[in-house]
Structure formats: structure tokens, C-alpha cells
Design a protein around this motif. Structure first.
Motif, PDB file in Angstrom:
ATOM      1  N   VAL A 623       6.763  13.030  60.154  1.00 42.30           N
ATOM      2  CA  VAL A 623       5.424  13.352  59.694  1.00 42.30           C
ATOM      3  C   VAL A 623       5.253  13.005  58.228  1.00 42.30           C
ATOM      4  CG1 VAL A 623       5.097  15.177  61.391  1.00 42.30           C
ATOM      5  CG2 VAL A 623       6.062  15.744  59.159  1.00 42.30           C
ATOM      6  N   TYR A 624       6.269  12.404  57.642  1.00 38.27           N
ATOM      7  CA  TYR A 624       6.211  12.055  56.240  1.00 38.27           C
ATOM      8  C   TYR A 624       7.021  10.796  56.019  1.00 38.27           C
ATOM      9  CZ  TYR A 624       4.678  13.781  51.718  1.00 38.27           C
ATOM     10  OH  TYR A 624       3.998  13.959  50.548  1.00 38.27           O
ATOM     11  N   ALA A 625       6.422   9.787  55.412  1.00 39.11           N
ATOM     12  CA  ALA A 625       7.110   8.524  55.180  1.00 39.11           C
ATOM     13  C   ALA A 625       8.165   8.688  54.096  1.00 39.11           C
ATOM     14  CB  ALA A 625       6.112   7.447  54.784  1.00 39.11           C
ATOM     15  N   ASP A 626       9.280   7.963  54.251  1.00 40.31           N
ATOM     16  CA  ASP A 626      10.385   8.070  53.320  1.00 40.31           C
ATOM     17  C   ASP A 626      11.008   6.701  53.107  1.00 40.31           C
ATOM     18  OD1 ASP A 626      12.205   9.286  51.629  1.00 40.31           O
ATOM     19  OD2 ASP A 626      13.609   9.758  53.230  1.00 40.31           O
ATOM     20  N   VAL A 627      11.708   6.550  52.017  1.00 37.91           N
ATOM     21  CA  VAL A 627      12.386   5.295  51.716  1.00 37.91           C
ATOM     22  C   VAL A 627      13.521   5.088  52.710  1.00 37.91           C
ATOM     23  CG1 VAL A 627      13.761   4.051  50.015  1.00 37.91           C
ATOM     24  CG2 VAL A 627      11.779   5.390  49.285  1.00 37.91           C
ATOM     25  N   SER A 628      13.594   3.889  53.287  1.00 33.74           N
ATOM     26  CA  SER A 628      14.646   3.546  54.232  1.00 33.74           C
ATOM     27  C   SER A 628      15.441   2.369  53.693  1.00 33.74           C
ATOM     28  CB  SER A 628      14.040   3.190  55.597  1.00 33.74           C
ATOM     29  OG  SER A 628      15.047   2.856  56.523  1.00 33.74           O
ATOM     30  N   THR A 629      16.760   2.438  53.798  1.00 34.83           N
ATOM     31  CA  THR A 629      17.640   1.358  53.362  1.00 34.83           C
ATOM     32  C   THR A 629      18.588   1.014  54.497  1.00 34.83           C
ATOM     33  OG1 THR A 629      19.349   2.854  52.490  1.00 34.83           O
ATOM     34  CG2 THR A 629      17.542   2.231  50.996  1.00 34.83           C
ATOM     35  N   PRO A 630      19.191  -0.180  54.475  1.00 38.26           N
ATOM     36  CA  PRO A 630      20.142  -0.546  55.541  1.00 38.26           C
ATOM     37  C   PRO A 630      21.302   0.436  55.668  1.00 38.26           C
ATOM     38  CG  PRO A 630      19.489  -2.479  54.287  1.00 38.26           C
ATOM     39  CD  PRO A 630      18.917  -1.306  53.561  1.00 38.26           C
ATOM     40  N   SER A 631      21.752   0.968  54.543  1.00 39.16           N
ATOM     41  CA  SER A 631      22.873   1.912  54.589  1.00 39.16           C
ATOM     42  C   SER A 631      22.434   3.325  54.946  1.00 39.16           C
ATOM     43  CB  SER A 631      23.588   1.939  53.234  1.00 39.16           C
ATOM     44  OG  SER A 631      22.693   2.362  52.205  1.00 39.16           O
ATOM     45  N   ASP A 632      21.161   3.607  54.794  1.00 36.68           N
ATOM     46  CA  ASP A 632      20.633   4.945  55.089  1.00 36.68           C
ATOM     47  C   ASP A 632      19.286   4.802  55.783  1.00 36.68           C
ATOM     48  OD1 ASP A 632      20.241   7.651  55.187  1.00 36.68           O
ATOM     49  OD2 ASP A 632      19.666   7.870  53.084  1.00 36.68           O
ATOM     50  N   PRO A 633      19.281   4.322  57.026  1.00 35.64           N
ATOM     51  CA  PRO A 633      18.021   4.023  57.708  1.00 35.64           C
ATOM     52  C   PRO A 633      17.225   5.270  58.063  1.00 35.64           C
ATOM     53  CG  PRO A 633      19.849   3.800  59.227  1.00 35.64           C
ATOM     54  CD  PRO A 633      20.453   4.043  57.875  1.00 35.64           C
ATOM     55  N   GLU A 634      15.937   5.162  57.895  1.00 37.85           N
ATOM     56  CA  GLU A 634      14.999   6.193  58.321  1.00 37.85           C
ATOM     57  C   GLU A 634      14.064   5.568  59.349  1.00 37.85           C
ATOM     58  OE1 GLU A 634      14.941   9.313  57.357  1.00 37.85           O
ATOM     59  OE2 GLU A 634      16.425   9.229  55.747  1.00 37.85           O
ATOM     60  N   TYR A 635      13.611   6.366  60.301  1.00 38.97           N
ATOM     61  CA  TYR A 635      12.759   5.841  61.363  1.00 38.97           C
ATOM     62  C   TYR A 635      11.452   6.611  61.425  1.00 38.97           C
ATOM     63  CZ  TYR A 635      17.159   3.711  62.661  1.00 38.97           C
ATOM     64  OH  TYR A 635      18.334   3.006  62.631  1.00 38.97           O
ATOM     65  N   LEU A 636      10.393   5.865  61.679  1.00 37.17           N
ATOM     66  CA  LEU A 636       9.095   6.503  61.878  1.00 37.17           C
ATOM     67  C   LEU A 636       9.067   7.202  63.223  1.00 37.17           C
ATOM     68  CD1 LEU A 636       6.128   6.925  60.934  1.00 37.17           C
ATOM     69  CD2 LEU A 636       5.570   4.782  62.104  1.00 37.17           C
ATOM     70  N   ALA A 637       9.638   6.567  64.244  1.00 35.38           N
ATOM     71  CA  ALA A 637       9.640   7.148  65.593  1.00 35.38           C
ATOM     72  C   ALA A 637      10.835   6.643  66.383  1.00 35.38           C
ATOM     73  CB  ALA A 637       8.339   6.803  66.319  1.00 35.38           C
ATOM     74  N   LEU A 638      11.263   7.440  67.345  1.00 37.45           N
ATOM     75  CA  LEU A 638      12.329   7.105  68.284  1.00 37.45           C
ATOM     76  C   LEU A 638      11.835   7.393  69.688  1.00 37.45           C
ATOM     77  CD1 LEU A 638      15.304   9.006  66.558  1.00 37.45           C
ATOM     78  CD2 LEU A 638      14.763   6.571  66.295  1.00 37.45           C
ATOM     79  N   ALA A 639      12.354   6.624  70.659  1.00 35.34           N
ATOM     80  CA  ALA A 639      12.004   6.873  72.057  1.00 35.34           C
ATOM     81  C   ALA A 639      13.257   6.815  72.911  1.00 35.34           C
ATOM     82  CB  ALA A 639      10.991   5.852  72.549  1.00 35.34           C
TER      83      ALA A 639
END
Length: 644
Positions: A623-639
């Protein structure tokens, strides 16, 4: 139980996920991620007469740039201790008290009786009628549209640890930190330590994550998985279907990405400045609706033909406000209309939006307004000369206004069931003066959560639930739910329709308990318990999460409860169906145990993310956008989805 002077065994090291980011509504700063409180010695279920451990205070919540809400959202709550045996001392209960809207113009028993969770019903408080549209006129209620059983979060479902971006804390890290802190405390000074149901509405295939979402008829009875649309599979094994990457944002950006829905063809999710539809199985983008600025609020409900509403900013500038309202066609992938509301020479901000029947209702501190979802025609507007105003609305099968009256020092909240087409009052319940904030958990049956006397103590915003009769406005019963014992959350009670970790159906409310020690060393677990909305008493039903798991209600599915089990650090989570009569659990979905999958999954916490489960697929989103990096990936959504 940990031994004095001995370090606990530590699970295999993993890269700790990033702590939670706040949801929308706090001054411009990234909230600190607070680890869970250290566990008490593993006594689980204390013996009769045994003393109970003290409950530590909790940390404050989070928020959003540019404005300070009237109350702070939740911080991590301290776990409860389980179910003491009969005869054991009970935890202190907070004092109880008996149980906002459009200004007056048109149009518009239990075997667990000894449990600390069992509370006797309270006497009803006075109630009355007050005009919302035309005073004194009480038209029949308009029929409700298809009401999803639940978003998560939903209940969702947003940190503590939260899922709004930032570094997230998973089960492994929680175990390690808790054990280390526990030993330090032992050596130094001794020991210490989840949208609600369908409510009889029609089936709805468009829904948002949280405590509501998916399908279900919400009818009473014992039922089971056969009582709803979700059938037990031959094999619940699932795979990760797709991952939606986090939109690119700068380190200090605070961007809301609230909103997720499901249609028969697409999973729809809010992005940084757009709303996009994705193929249910492949995750390929089907369509996108661009927006000039971020989405501030999104309705958790949609009409039967998949139309919903949002509140958003007119630009990406820091000075932009949440003063734009739009309807979105989730099937066609297009914006139907855009509106704003003026008071004098300025446009009004809104911090609440919902959908009921064919009405979009928005509310805030400047009052409430409503629009026809198809045409955008304004149905009613705020009345600035009134001493009362609609702070917000609850939608779904019925439309309920939370109307705030009186002065700053002595406010009174009026809970009004209103006609969605005209805004006329059908029934009204006046809460005790002095209760400043409340949240609408369910509109049918009508359930409202409040923090009476700021007694919740855990930042959840919930000390009591009020079960109210929609037709008469009378208080049916009041349920005490101390924050130290229960894990449901209403984001500090400042948000009108953002409760998570709850489900309502079968004329019951299903609530998760706080985590407590499990039977295995260092394990944590919890349960879901049920309260009768007519009597306020526990039904005696209890669903155990199991060692290492914590369980959260997502929504109702006919007579059954759909719940998510957050896993330990080395396993995948589960979606289960809990029979409304026997409380027998059936596994509907078993997520994979692969490390990459588990790491991604445990970054989405059900209390503060949006969860939707339907037809063998589980969708999780931030519900909140965050910085994503290759070493520390963040996802908007998963299924996730079943393999077979």
C-alpha cells in the motif's frame, strides 16, 4: 523456555527484509520499523490460579506526508498470552461505555466462559433519529449491491511490522530479536513478555484486498466449504504465478499505492500514478489508466459490473491535495468521470471513499458528498453551516455514514444507515459523547469499532465493537476486545473504513488473538475466536494457527471463513477455509517453501497489506511504494495459484 545465561539456537541466517512503510496519512517522514516485543516464557496456557504476565506498552504508528491525521495509526501490538484455565486470574478489562454524515438537506454460551476473551453483553445505549437528507423522513432502505466477503488488508490490511514499503521484518528475524532481548531481560531483571462478511449481499466478483474481498453469500448456518464459492482442491499445492515490480520511486518519496480489486479477467492494482489491470495467471499488463498524481484512497468495494472509485491528487507536486474523485471501470480499463467539490473558493479534501449500490460516497473533515457512479451526477454536498458533518462512509451492501457532531472538546458520533440514492436517514445510533473516532467494520450486519477512552493501548484503535440494528438504530450488544488480547486493527481508528484482520458473517465477528508462545521452543502462534453479534458472548469456536503460524481472517465465503496463515521463516503460507459450524479447517492453498518465494511472501504482512483470495488464487499487494534494488527487491504485488 530460554535458559538464563544461554544463548538460544538461531535459525539459518537470511537477509532480513526491510521494515514497514506507513500507509497514507502522516507527515513526511519514513516511520521507524519496530521489531515485535520479546516473548514471555513459553507457558502457552497458564494453569489455574497462575499469575499472568504484564503487557508492555506499544509503540506509536506511522503516517503520511503533508498532513497530520486526528489519530496515529497502529504500531506493533504486544502479544497476548493465550487462554488461562478456569480459576486463574483474568486480565483487567477496560471500562465500558455504550455504544459522522450529511447535513440535514436532501437529496442525496460458551465452554470458554473463563477465557479473558469472553465478555458479557452490555446494556444498550440511547439511540435516536436525526435527519441526514430531509429530517424526519425515513424511506425504505435501498437494496445493497453484491458485497464481497472482504481487503485485507482485510480485513486486509496497513505496518507493525507493516507492509507499506521500507525494511520488513519476517518471522526469522522476529525470533532472533525476541530471543536475544528476552535473555537480556531475564539476566537483568527477571522475566516478562486479524471486511467484513458478506452480510447476505449478492455475490461480487470485483473486490479489494483487506478484510473484505472475493465471493460469498454471507447466509447464516453451519455450512462449510460447500456454503460458498471456494471448493476444497484435490491438491492445494501452489506456485508463484507472477510478481509485479515496485514502481520506481526516489528514496524520500512517500507515495500511496492503495487499492486492489479482482474481476473475472483481471487483477487490478494501483501504481504510483496509474491503475493497471493484469492477467490473472500470467501477470501481463492488460490495460492502464494514467493519473496526474498518486491515489490517496481507494474504495474497497465495486459494483456488480466492476465499477469502483478513488480519491487522488491533481499532480505529483508536494503541495497537491487529495481533492479529486473519479470512477473507474475495472472491466474496460477506463476512467468514467472525474469530479471535485468546492466550498466557497477552495476544493475540499477527502480521506474516505466507498461504493454502495450505484453511489460513490466521499467524506472528510469538511463533510461528505456523493455521486452517481455511472454519470458522475452529484447526489449531495457538504453543508458548511451545520454543526455536524459526515466524516466518512462505510459501503458494500448498505451505505452507513459516520457523522460527527458537537464541539472539539465534546464530540458525538452518529452512526446512520442512509439511502444511497438520496442520503435520507433510515436509522441512527448515537454513540456516547466523548468517543472521538470510530471505524465501520461491516455495514450489514452493522458493526462499528471504537477506542473508548483511549483504552485500547496498542495503537490498533479498537477497545470495543458495537453491534447495531440497521433497521431501528438500536444497540444490539457491545463487545469488549482489549488491544492486548486481540490483533485486529483499524489504523488508529482515524480511518473510517480501513479495519483489517476481521471478518463478519453468520451474525458473528471473527477476531484473531495476539501472538503468544507455541508449544515448540521459540515458536509463536495465535487463534481466531468468534463473538455472537446478538449476545456479545463468545461462541466457543476457536481456530488454531499451529506452531510457527499466525492466522488472520480475510473474508466470508458463504457460511465459511476464509483465513490466511502467515508462515514461519522457512515455509510457505496457507489459505484455509474454516467451517462456520464445526470450525474445521480445510487447506485451500499451500504456497511453495522455496526461499525466494518465502522471502517475497513474508514481505507482505496481512495486517498491513491488501490480500485477496478467490478461485484458487491469492493476490498480495503493498500500500506504499518503496525503493527497490536488485539486492533488496520490493514488489508492488504478488500472485500465487494452485498448480492443478
Amino acid at each position: 523456555m530460554p535458559h538464563q545465561g544461554a544463548a538460544p539456537p538461531v535459525p539459518p541466517a537470511q537477509t532480513p527484509p526491510t521494515p514497514p512503510q506507513p500507509a497514507y496519512g502522516h507527515p513526511g517522514q519514513v516511520p521507524p520499523g519496530a521489531p515485535p516485543t520479546p516473548p514471555a516464557p513459553a507457558y502457552g496456557y497458564p494453569q489455574a490460579g497462575g499469575p499472568q504476565p504484564p503487557q508492555p506498552p506499544t509503540a506509536p504508528g506511522y503516517g503520511h506526508p503533508g498532513q497530520v491525521p486526528p489519530g496515529a495509526p497502529p504500531a506493533p501490538s504486544a502479544p497476548a498470552y493465550g487462554y488461562p484455565q478456569a480459576g486463574g486470574p483474568q486480565p483487567p478489562q477496560p471500562p465500558t461505555a455504550p455504544g459522522y454524515g450529511y447535513p440535514g438537506q436532501a437529496p442525496a454460551s460458551s465452554p470458554y466462559a473463563s477465557s479473558p476473551y469472553a465478555q458479557p453483553p452490555q446494556p444498550p445505549a440511547p439511540y435516536g433519529q436525526q435527519g441526514h437528507g430531509y429530517p424526519g423522513q425515513q424511506p425504505p432502505a435501498a437494496p445493497g449491491y453484491g458485497y464481497p466477503g472482504g481487503p485485507t488488508m482485510p480485513m486486509p490490511a496497513q505496518p507493525v511490522p507493516g507492509a507499506g514499503g521500507g525494511k520488513k521484518i519476517n518471522a526469522q528475524v522476529a525470533i532472533i530479536v525476541s530471543a536475544v532481548v528476552a535473555i537480556a531481560l531475564i539476566v537483568g531483571s527477571g522475566i516478562w513478555y486479524a471486511n467484513s462478511g458478506d452480510g447476505g449481499g449478492k455475490k461480487d466478483t470485483a473486490s479489494t484486498g483487506g478484510t473484505t474481498g472475493g465471493k460469498g453469500d454471507g447466509k447464516g448456518g453451519s455450512g462449510g466449504t460447500s456454503g460458498g464459492g471456494e471448493k476444497a482442491p484435490d491438491d492445494p499445492a501452489a506456485t508463484m504465478l507472477f510478481k509485479v515490480p515496485m514502481p520506481p520511486v526516489k528514496k524520500d518519496d512517500n507515495i500511496s499505492v492503495r487499492g486492489s480489486w479482482l474481476t473475472d479477467k483481471a487483477y487490478v492494482k494501483t501504481g504510483a500514478s496509474e491503475i493497471s489491470g493484469y492477467d490473472l495467471d500470467k501477470g501481463t499488463e492488460l490495460w492502464s489508466v494514467p493519473l496526474p498524481g498518486p491515489v490517496c484512497e481507494a474504495s474497497r468495494f465495486a459494483t456488480e459490473d466492476h465499477r469502483t472509485a478513488i480519491v487522488f491528487q491533481a499532480s505529483k507536486e508536494d503541495t497537491a491535495r487529495c481533492d479529486q474523485v473519479a470512477a473507474i471501470d475495472l472491466s474496460a480499463g477506463k476512467q468514467l468521470w472525474k469530479k471535485s467539490v468546492t466550498a466557497g473558493d477552495y476544493q475540499i479534501d477527502f480521506d474516505n471513499v466507498t461504493v454502495s449500490a450505484n453511489t460513490v460516497a466521499v467524506g472528510g473533515t469538511d463533510g461528505g458528498a456523493a455521486f452517481d457512479i455511472a454519470s458522475g451526477k452529484q447526489l449531495w454536498a457538504p453543508k458548511t453551516s451545520d454543526t455536524c458533518y459526515d466524516a466518512g462512509y462505510g459501503g458494500g451492501p448498505k451505505l452507513v455514514a459516520l457523522r460527527k457532531c458537537g464541539g472539539y472538546d465534546d464530540p458525538q458520533l452518529h452512526v446512520q444507515t442512509i439511502d444511497p440514492a438520496s442520503g435520507k436517514v433510515i436509522s441512527e445510533y448515537k454513540m456516547t459523547q466523548g468517543i472521538e473516532y470510530a471505524s465501520i467494520v461491516s455495514t450489514d450486519p452493522l458493526v462499528v469499532a471504537a477506542d473508548v477512552g483511549d483504552s485500547a493501548g496498542d495503537g490498533s484503535g479498537i477497545s470495543d465493537f458495537f453491534s447495531i440494528d440497521n433497521k431501528t438504530g438500536e444497540l444490539r450488544t457491545r463487545i469488549s476486545a482489549p488491544g492486548d488480547d486481540f490483533a485486529a486493527d483499524c489504523e488508529g481508528i482515524t480511518r473510517i473504513e480501513q479495519c483489517s484482520g476481521l471478518a463478519v458473517g453468520n451474525d458473528r465477528i471473527y477476531i484473531p488473538t495476539e501472538e503468544h508462545d507455541g508449544t515448540a521452543e521459540y515458536s509463536r502462534t495465535n487463534e481466531i475466536v468468534a463473538f455472537d453479534l446478538a449476545t456479545g458472548k463468545q461462541t466457543g469456536q476457536r481456530a488454531d494457527a499451529g506452531d510457527g503460524y499466525t492466522i488472520y481472517p480475510l473474508r466470508m465465503d458463504g457460511n465459511s471463513l476464509i483465513a490466511y496463515k502467515r508462515p514461519p521463516y522457512d515455509k510457505g503460507g496457507q489459505v484455509v477455509s474454516i467451517d462456520g459450524g464445526s470450525f474445521e479447517e480445510t487447506v485451500l492453498l499451500q504456497n511453495p517453501d522455496a526461499k525466494e518465494s518465502v522471502d517475497a511472501e513474508t514481505g507482505m504482512l496481512p495486517e498491513y497489506s491488501e490480500f485477496i483470495y478467490a478461485d484458487g488464487r491469492l493476490f498480495m499487494s503493498d500500500v506504499y511504494a518503496d525503493v527497490s534494488t536488485p539486492s533488496d527487491p520490493e514488489y508492488l504485488a504478488l500472485a500465487f495459484g494452485r498448480i492443478n
